[in-house]
Write a protein that holds these residues in place. Sequence first.
Motif, short mmCIF file in Angstrom:
data_model
loop_
_atom_site.label_atom_id
_atom_site.label_comp_id
_atom_site.label_asym_id
_atom_site.label_seq_id
_atom_site.Cartn_x
_atom_site.Cartn_y
_atom_site.Cartn_z
N GLY A 159 37.50 24.59 46.68
CA GLY A 159 37.25 24.99 45.32
C GLY A 159 37.30 26.49 45.11
N ASP A 160 37.00 27.24 46.17
CA ASP A 160 36.89 28.69 46.01
C ASP A 160 38.24 29.35 45.82
OD1 ASP A 160 34.25 28.56 46.13
OD2 ASP A 160 34.00 29.40 48.14
N VAL A 161 39.29 28.76 46.35
CA VAL A 161 40.61 29.40 46.21
C VAL A 161 41.05 29.41 44.74
CG1 VAL A 161 43.01 29.27 46.88
CG2 VAL A 161 41.24 28.89 48.57
N PRO A 162 41.03 28.25 44.06
CA PRO A 162 41.32 28.32 42.62
C PRO A 162 40.34 29.21 41.88
CG PRO A 162 41.11 26.04 43.32
CD PRO A 162 40.83 26.86 44.51
N PHE A 163 39.10 29.22 42.33
CA PHE A 163 38.10 30.07 41.68
C PHE A 163 38.51 31.53 41.74
CE2 PHE A 163 34.06 32.44 41.99
CZ PHE A 163 33.52 32.09 40.78
N LEU A 164 38.94 31.96 42.92
CA LEU A 164 39.37 33.35 43.09
C LEU A 164 40.54 33.67 42.16
CD1 LEU A 164 38.97 35.90 44.81
CD2 LEU A 164 40.69 35.02 46.36
N ILE A 165 41.49 32.75 42.11
CA ILE A 165 42.64 32.97 41.22
C ILE A 165 42.17 33.04 39.78
CG2 ILE A 165 44.83 32.01 40.46
CD1 ILE A 165 45.00 30.64 43.20
N GLY A 166 41.21 32.16 39.44
CA GLY A 166 40.66 32.18 38.08
C GLY A 166 40.01 33.50 37.75
N VAL A 167 39.27 34.05 38.72
CA VAL A 167 38.61 35.34 38.49
C VAL A 167 39.65 36.42 38.25
CG1 VAL A 167 37.27 37.15 39.63
CG2 VAL A 167 36.49 34.79 39.73
N PHE A 168 40.73 36.39 39.04
CA PHE A 168 41.78 37.40 38.86
C PHE A 168 42.44 37.25 37.49
CE2 PHE A 168 42.33 37.70 43.67
CZ PHE A 168 41.44 38.73 43.72
N ALA A 169 42.69 35.99 37.12
CA ALA A 169 43.34 35.76 35.83
C ALA A 169 42.44 36.26 34.70
CB ALA A 169 43.64 34.28 35.66
N LEU A 170 41.15 35.97 34.85
CA LEU A 170 40.19 36.41 33.85
C LEU A 170 40.18 37.94 33.75
CD1 LEU A 170 38.27 34.87 32.11
CD2 LEU A 170 36.53 35.04 33.87
N ALA A 171 40.17 38.59 34.92
CA ALA A 171 40.09 40.04 34.92
C ALA A 171 41.37 40.66 34.39
CB ALA A 171 39.82 40.54 36.33
N SER A 172 42.51 40.02 34.65
CA SER A 172 43.75 40.62 34.17
C SER A 172 43.85 40.50 32.64
CB SER A 172 44.96 39.97 34.83
OG SER A 172 45.12 38.66 34.37
N ASP A 173 43.23 39.47 32.08
CA ASP A 173 43.20 39.38 30.62
C ASP A 173 42.20 40.35 30.02
OD1 ASP A 173 45.14 37.56 30.52
OD2 ASP A 173 43.88 35.83 30.04
N ALA A 174 41.03 40.45 30.66
CA ALA A 174 39.96 41.25 30.07
C ALA A 174 39.98 42.69 30.55
CB ALA A 174 38.60 40.62 30.41
N HIS A 175 40.81 43.01 31.56
CA HIS A 175 40.91 44.36 32.13
C HIS A 175 39.60 44.86 32.69
CE1 HIS A 175 44.88 44.38 30.53
NE2 HIS A 175 44.42 44.18 29.31
N THR A 176 38.74 43.96 33.10
CA THR A 176 37.49 44.37 33.75
C THR A 176 36.95 43.18 34.51
OG1 THR A 176 35.24 45.12 33.44
CG2 THR A 176 36.16 43.78 31.69
N PHE A 177 36.18 43.46 35.56
CA PHE A 177 35.46 42.40 36.26
C PHE A 177 34.04 42.26 35.74
CE2 PHE A 177 38.65 43.06 39.69
CZ PHE A 177 39.11 41.76 39.74
#
Lengths: 662, 131
Positions: free
Chosen positions: A176-194
Amino acid sequence: MTLIALAALVPLLPFLAAAAGLLLGGRAPGFVRPLAVLPVATSFVLAAVVAARQGTGAPTDGAHRLTVTGSVPIDVALHLDGFSVLVAVLVGLVATCVQLYSVAYLRDDPRYPSYAALVSLFTSAMLLVVYTGDLMVLLVGWEVMGICSYFLVGHYWETETARAASIKAFLVTKLGDVPFLIGVFALASDAHTFRITGILDAASHGQLHHPTVVALLLLAGVAGKSAQFPLHTWLPDAMAGPTPVSALIHAATMVAAGIYLVARLLPVFTASAAALAVLAATAAVTMVGSALAALAQDDIKRVLAYSTIGQLGYMAGALAVGDRDAAVFHLLSHGAFKALLFLGAGVVIHAAGTNSLTAMSRMGSLGKRVPDAMWTMGLALAALAALPPLSGFFSKESVLRAAEHASSGDTAHVPSAVGWTVLVAGLTAALLTAGYATRLFLLAFRGSGPDVADHGRQPVVMTTVLWVLAVPTLAFGGLTYRELPDWFGGAPLGPTLLTSVLGTGLALVGVLITYGAWSATTATRGSVPVGAVVAADPDAEPALIEIEAVATHEEIYGDIAAADDPGDPGRLLLGPLHPLAAHGFRLDAVYSALFVRPVLAAANLVRFLDREVIETYVRAAGGTPRLLGAAVRRAQNGNVQTYLSALLAGAVVLAVLVAVGG
Amino acid sequence: MHLAYPAVLAVLLFCVGLYGVLARRNAILVLMSVELMLNAVNLNLVAFDVWLRDTLHAGQALTLFTITIAAAEIGLGLAIVLLVFRHRGSSDIDRLTGLAEPHGPEVPHGPDATDARPAPAADDEKAEATA
């Protein structure tokens, strides 16, 4: 000291304790116990102080940028609001109780120093996850928890069960963590912040380009961590770890981290109706399926594990209907009473010398041997079954209320079908939950038969911890459901008449049906003796008895999860469903056929290719020069004049070649 | 004098030397043949030095070097032959085949087996030295 500095100390103290414990544990055994208990207890107190100072005020943020990290900055950020401070208090409380309990439970364990250090490290990581305001930092804590869980489930690595369980837990959560990591990156690339605040801003302004994809990716990680269908299979097996670990990691805190994360990022999920529908479906399947499975388990800890999965399903359901207040409310009350249930189960296993409910149901006076465990577990089971006025009632009603609210289409962004799904599944699960809670209590404490061997008084620390945890079990929900909305800044959480009557009524029905089934099977239980009890030394530390019980369950009863007991009320209630439910609806077998065997076959193929094909080339590359060498070696006969003759011939040939060619 | 005479003489000398090196059995005669080959080279050096009218006379200088080194070499060579003769009772080159590849199964020489012994001895020496 500022609030942020105080909050930073909370995860830092257990981390330092863990580092010190791992470094010094072997050399200074006298310091191990204080080093295990005191920092965690201190950080519990600090977490309580932070909660008191933060109170119902506006969220406090603190951030520090350690270094420039390229396009999207990563900050060591803390974000204190009602959710984080209260969850941190729960984590601190349970961790302190578990550390105290472990002092007695693992008193003679040679690996206690590393165990205690890992529990401290885990606590620190969980507190980091709770407090942090940056997704990357959260991910660090998230993964540290995963690896701690792996080590602690495999604490008894001498047994095959524990080894397999730890690897399974690690792999399934990583899946589950691998898609999670990708999701976090996708989220950050849209929002330009973590930063979570920044992401929530972006979500509320509709700047997320693919909210459904991101939410589903994140949900994969949440399902892995919070043991939701279809990634829940690791949690029942993780019960091979010591009981305190099950209480801390696999009941109260780590598995709740996924729920907590969704609660923090809820606007991202509500931006996508599809994600909410998936979450609701997952939660509904999880709630009902796990409750059925819990009704059929024989191992007392596996019953509790499936019940944890089900209660996490409730929280996920609350999130699916867009009510994070109810989810976190249930998280808090569930954390307290489930930790109590597990720690009580540890006491019961110690006293009974077995983890099998079948064997316990043939024992007289187990309840009299461990009265503290009986009373506190009774309270906690009643809370689990959501009987008023215990804390579980209020928190579960808040979930049902939210679902009911959504089913009438009154909640923004949430389709009413989602609300209906959660509501119906929640009510069904309420009935089943009451059933398996009653079955657990009756089989464990109301058995009849020869008296159980006297293991002496349980260690005072262990029973004290039970009573400490009984306080929030009893009073947390009733005392706080009026105050919590101020902390969470949301809608009221109090029970409504309709859902409380329905929920409590169904729970009572469940209790009564199970009691009836139990009474009906009393005679069968008397006539079919199943008297296999582990013959561990009564003076041995409790953990040893548990490890032996877990390790021998399969060979005594033929299965790790179920026992062939006609006198089990669960068997009567489930009927033909029982064998399926006992094995978690054969999901493990399905996964084994779908994933494990293909992977093993592929590994065999790769091994074959490596051994038979690639290695042939390697051997040939080595063998050919050797053969040539053997041929040339024959020329070396020791006669110098022969060598010189050959040299001369060679020189002449070269000279002729040069003369002719040049 | 025409260059051909010394050159042909040098070729003849060299071929005699070469024949001796490749065909004679006695180690001393082989050494003598080597000297013949060297002297053929010396002859060439001197002859070409003159023919090229080299003002620095590099050929003659190099000849002196060669003679010196040949003397040293023959001294060493004779000493070795003498020792071999004393050791083996023969200076027959055909029989001196100690460098041949031994036949039969190879015995692997582990470096560990030989290195393990001297280390403690060295330690003892150090210990004695410090004492």
